[in-house]
Design a protein around this motif. Structure first.
Motif, PDB file in Angstrom:
ATOM      1  N   UNK A 145     -30.008  19.439  10.753  1.00  0.00           N
ATOM      2  CA  UNK A 145     -29.310  18.538   9.929  1.00  0.00           C
ATOM      3  C   UNK A 145     -27.936  19.389   9.202  1.00  0.00           C
ATOM      4  N   UNK A 146     -27.061  19.222   8.865  1.00  0.00           N
ATOM      5  CA  UNK A 146     -26.536  17.891   8.628  1.00  0.00           C
ATOM      6  C   UNK A 146     -25.400  17.470   9.845  1.00  0.00           C
ATOM      7  N   UNK A 147     -25.793  17.538  10.977  1.00  0.00           N
ATOM      8  CA  UNK A 147     -24.933  17.003  12.039  1.00  0.00           C
ATOM      9  C   UNK A 147     -25.241  15.732  12.020  1.00  0.00           C
ATOM     10  N   UNK A 151     -29.751  12.540  13.577  1.00  0.00           N
ATOM     11  CA  UNK A 151     -29.893  12.289  12.644  1.00  0.00           C
ATOM     12  C   UNK A 151     -30.653  10.637  13.329  1.00  0.00           C
ATOM     13  N   UNK A 152     -29.082  10.333  14.480  1.00  0.00           N
ATOM     14  CA  UNK A 152     -28.864   9.509  15.786  1.00  0.00           C
ATOM     15  C   UNK A 152     -29.943   9.689  16.691  1.00  0.00           C
ATOM     16  N   UNK A 153     -30.409  11.130  17.164  1.00  0.00           N
ATOM     17  CA  UNK A 153     -31.171  11.268  17.914  1.00  0.00           C
ATOM     18  C   UNK A 153     -32.653  10.948  17.565  1.00  0.00           C
ATOM     19  N   UNK A 154     -32.598  11.374  15.794  1.00  0.00           N
ATOM     20  CA  UNK A 154     -34.006  11.271  15.350  1.00  0.00           C
ATOM     21  C   UNK A 154     -34.243   9.968  15.174  1.00  0.00           C
ATOM     22  N   UNK A 155     -33.610   8.673  15.440  1.00  0.00           N
ATOM     23  CA  UNK A 155     -33.512   7.221  15.592  1.00  0.00           C
ATOM     24  C   UNK A 155     -34.205   6.951  16.723  1.00  0.00           C
ATOM     25  N   UNK A 156     -33.581   7.894  17.319  1.00  0.00           N
ATOM     26  CA  UNK A 156     -33.284   7.246  18.498  1.00  0.00           C
ATOM     27  C   UNK A 156     -35.178   7.200  19.626  1.00  0.00           C
ATOM     28  N   UNK A 159     -37.247   5.541  17.396  1.00  0.00           N
ATOM     29  CA  UNK A 159     -36.949   3.595  17.850  1.00  0.00           C
ATOM     30  C   UNK A 159     -37.181   3.481  16.249  1.00  0.00           C
ATOM     31  N   UNK A 160     -36.585   3.643  15.718  1.00  0.00           N
ATOM     32  CA  UNK A 160     -36.684   2.953  13.909  1.00  0.00           C
ATOM     33  C   UNK A 160     -35.444   2.994  13.510  1.00  0.00           C
ATOM     34  N   UNK A 161     -35.254   1.672  13.063  1.00  0.00           N
ATOM     35  CA  UNK A 161     -34.057   0.499  12.443  1.00  0.00           C
ATOM     36  C   UNK A 161     -33.462   1.631  11.007  1.00  0.00           C
ATOM     37  N   UNK A 176     -26.372  13.212   3.004  1.00  0.00           N
ATOM     38  CA  UNK A 176     -24.974  12.688   3.652  1.00  0.00           C
ATOM     39  C   UNK A 176     -25.300  11.922   4.501  1.00  0.00           C
ATOM     40  N   UNK A 177     -25.508  12.775   5.787  1.00  0.00           N
ATOM     41  CA  UNK A 177     -25.460  11.886   6.930  1.00  0.00           C
ATOM     42  C   UNK A 177     -26.438  10.364   7.421  1.00  0.00           C
TER      43      UNK A 177
END
Length: 222
Positions: A145-147, A151-156, A159-161, A176-177
């Motif tokens: 963070x904040x790259x 955040x994308x890796x964490x969501x993937x 499997x969260x929306x 911000x991201x």
């Protein structure tokens, strides 16, 4: 739960200075060990090592990322060194523990530290059983963070929306991201923010000073 938060299914929390008061200054111990690490690595005096450490933090997101990029530092060696601290300054906050336990849905930790350290902190805070998982700097492939990719890796990974997720942080810039991908954002404004430039912080949905009290409020306890 307030109507504006009724859609939240995933409660995501930063660790340091978010789940415990910044006044505990636990991170101050880590911060000092980061400086000593740079002193030893590069043969610098304290002041120069300190300046370089902060430059890396602001330019790369974490001191570790700067050291990896500029000096090829092995991340686990660095993290083991800087996290070798006592945690006697931490205290359990029953108000926070009880509120987190009652939150509906999934509960996760998202930290630029590593999992072993995070578990030690959570145990001291009485939160060791409160979270499903910890997404740490290793899981982020050392893109902290904040790259945005962190955040994308964490969501993937889970499997969260993002649109059904709320993220709590003590550093506004790290929100911000999260906001950019659709998360609801909560800034714990406790004096730990290390950003250089102020901005309008339009990406902050909620600003709180006491996380436990705010969680009880949205749970309808007060």
């Amino acid at each position: 739960m307030p109507p504006q938060l009724a859609h939240i299914r995933n409660w995501i929390f930063d660790l340091d200075n978010t789940l415990y008061p910044a006044s505990a200054d636990l991170f101050g111990l880590i911060d000092a060990r980061m400086t000593r690490f740079i002193q030893d690595l590069l043969g610098l005096g304290w002041d120069e090592a300190r300046r370089l450490q902060k430059d890396y933090f602001h330019a790369h997101g974490t001191t570790l990322s700067g050291l990896m990029a500029e000096h090829g530092v092995e991340p686990r060696h660095f993290l083991d060194y800087v996290h070798d601290i006592e945690m006697d300054v931490l205290r359990e906050d029953r108000q926070l523990v009880e509120a987190v336990a009652r939150l509906p849905g999934r509960k996760l930790i998202f930290t630029n530290g590593d999992e072993a350290y995070a578990r030690r902190v959570l145990a001291k805070l009485g939160l060791e059983e409160s979270f499903e998982a910890i997404h740490d700097i290793h899981a982020c492939a050392y893109e902290p963070k904040p790259q945005p990719r962190a955040y994308e890796r964490m969501a993937e990974a889970f499997g969260i929306e993002p649109g059904e997720s709320l993220f709590v942080e003590d550093m506004a810039r790290n929100l911000k991201p999260a906001k950019a991908i659709g998360m609801t954002t909560v800034w714990v404004n406790n004096g730990s923010e290390q950003g250089r430039e102020p901005d309008d912080r339009a990406y902050v949905d909620y600003e709180v000073t006491d996380l436990g009290a705010w969680l009880h409020e949205i749970l309808g306890d007060r």
